[in-house]
Design an enzyme around this catalytic site. Sequence first.
Site, PDB file in Angstrom:
ATOM      1  N   GLU A 175      42.148  45.257  38.842  1.00  0.00           N
ATOM      2  CA  GLU A 175      41.669  44.302  37.837  1.00  0.00           C
ATOM      3  C   GLU A 175      42.803  43.392  37.365  1.00  0.00           C
ATOM      4  O   GLU A 175      43.539  43.743  36.435  1.00  0.00           O
ATOM      5  CB  GLU A 175      41.073  45.068  36.647  1.00  0.00           C
ATOM      6  N   LYS A 217      38.001  43.702  40.457  1.00  0.00           N
ATOM      7  CA  LYS A 217      37.350  43.432  39.167  1.00  0.00           C
ATOM      8  C   LYS A 217      38.009  42.214  38.526  1.00  0.00           C
ATOM      9  O   LYS A 217      39.004  42.333  37.806  1.00  0.00           O
ATOM     10  CB  LYS A 217      37.481  44.669  38.267  1.00  0.00           C
ATOM     11  N   GLY A 260      34.643  40.294  29.589  1.00  0.00           N
ATOM     12  CA  GLY A 260      35.773  39.584  28.996  1.00  0.00           C
ATOM     13  C   GLY A 260      35.548  38.889  27.660  1.00  0.00           C
ATOM     14  O   GLY A 260      36.301  37.995  27.315  1.00  0.00           O
ATOM     15  N   GLY A 261      34.487  39.258  26.942  1.00  0.00           N
ATOM     16  CA  GLY A 261      34.239  38.599  25.658  1.00  0.00           C
ATOM     17  C   GLY A 261      33.062  37.632  25.713  1.00  0.00           C
ATOM     18  O   GLY A 261      32.707  37.027  24.697  1.00  0.00           O
ATOM     19  N   ARG A 290      31.732  45.494  27.029  1.00  0.00           N
ATOM     20  CA  ARG A 290      31.000  44.949  25.888  1.00  0.00           C
ATOM     21  C   ARG A 290      29.623  44.418  26.249  1.00  0.00           C
ATOM     22  O   ARG A 290      28.656  44.631  25.522  1.00  0.00           O
ATOM     23  CB  ARG A 290      31.844  43.839  25.229  1.00  0.00           C
TER      24      ARG A 290
END
Length: 336
Positions: A175, A217, A260-261, A290
């Site tokens: 990643e 990733k 990533g948000g 998330r």
Amino acid sequence: MSELNKIALKIISNGKGILAADESNATMTKRLEAVNVNSTPENRLLFRESIFSSNGMKEYIGGVILYDETIKQMTSFGKSIPDLISSSGALTGIKVDTGIKDLENSSREKITEGLDGLRERLKKYYELGARFTKWRAVYVINDKHPSKLAVKNNSHALARYASLVQESRMVPIVEPEVLMDGDHSVDSCLRKTSEVIKKCFDELILHKVDLSGVILKPNMILAGTKSKDKISAEEISLKTLECLKNSVPEEVPGIAFLSGGQKEIEATENLNLINKNNNTKFIITFSYGRALQQSALRMWSKNTKDIESTQNTFNHRAKMCSLAAQGKWSNKLENK
Ligand code: 13P
């Protein structure tokens, strides 16, 4: 087909993706405190075991990435967490880096640590049931960054990590994450993400890593959170595919994006269009933290005994992500 390639395909094939439930205790504490729940080992376990026991796990999740605390925990109903995960048909993964530190001589940049003693830790994780692993490198981008120093050191660490993991008969998720923070343009994200992914694979090849037993990733190609650029989901998907085509070797079986948000639906819609437009040979799916768990966590925090509502919320999100991994998601299905 190598054993490692079989493991990688089992995790990401047939519309399945990865649940990244490997938040460190510090990160999980932030997530729990944001919804007014105390971050105790018991609460961290209760939320996670509710998700891992859901029906959505069986249908949509091929692998779960755990944190060191979780892989050693027993559920409240007496099963080990890796056993609970494998009873849903998914494979257990484990985050094996030990976190990011300031990179010396480059004040704004980070280096990921965790190589010391890694071979021995991998042996223990395998015995606990892990069959794949994760290591996250982090890059900030702007007109001066990433520096050559950051790219060289993080790529080298990713390659050392990946070769040790394959030696232990597990599949490494590599990643190299370019953060969304900043005012960079989408084209700058495309250029810099392609550069860090290419450098990462140069090092993997130098370290004789079997690329057919690796999952990449990466981040999607987005404008920075403070950028004025307004980019459509279609454009994001095309730039993201361009990045994969010019930086990922063809032997790699699959790509599992981080969120990533991004908001849950944004991450779903973007993944859907990437798959609709997919003109590569890669399987393309999700490895979301998330964007898979946020709504479920909010639901759970309202009443931590209401496992059914928590699971229903997770099941819906996992189903939407799985549809997106097949290019079959729509707004209509989202709101059904
Ligand atoms: P997010 O999807 O929340 O970015 O988390 C994925 C992850 O594992 C980052 O390392």
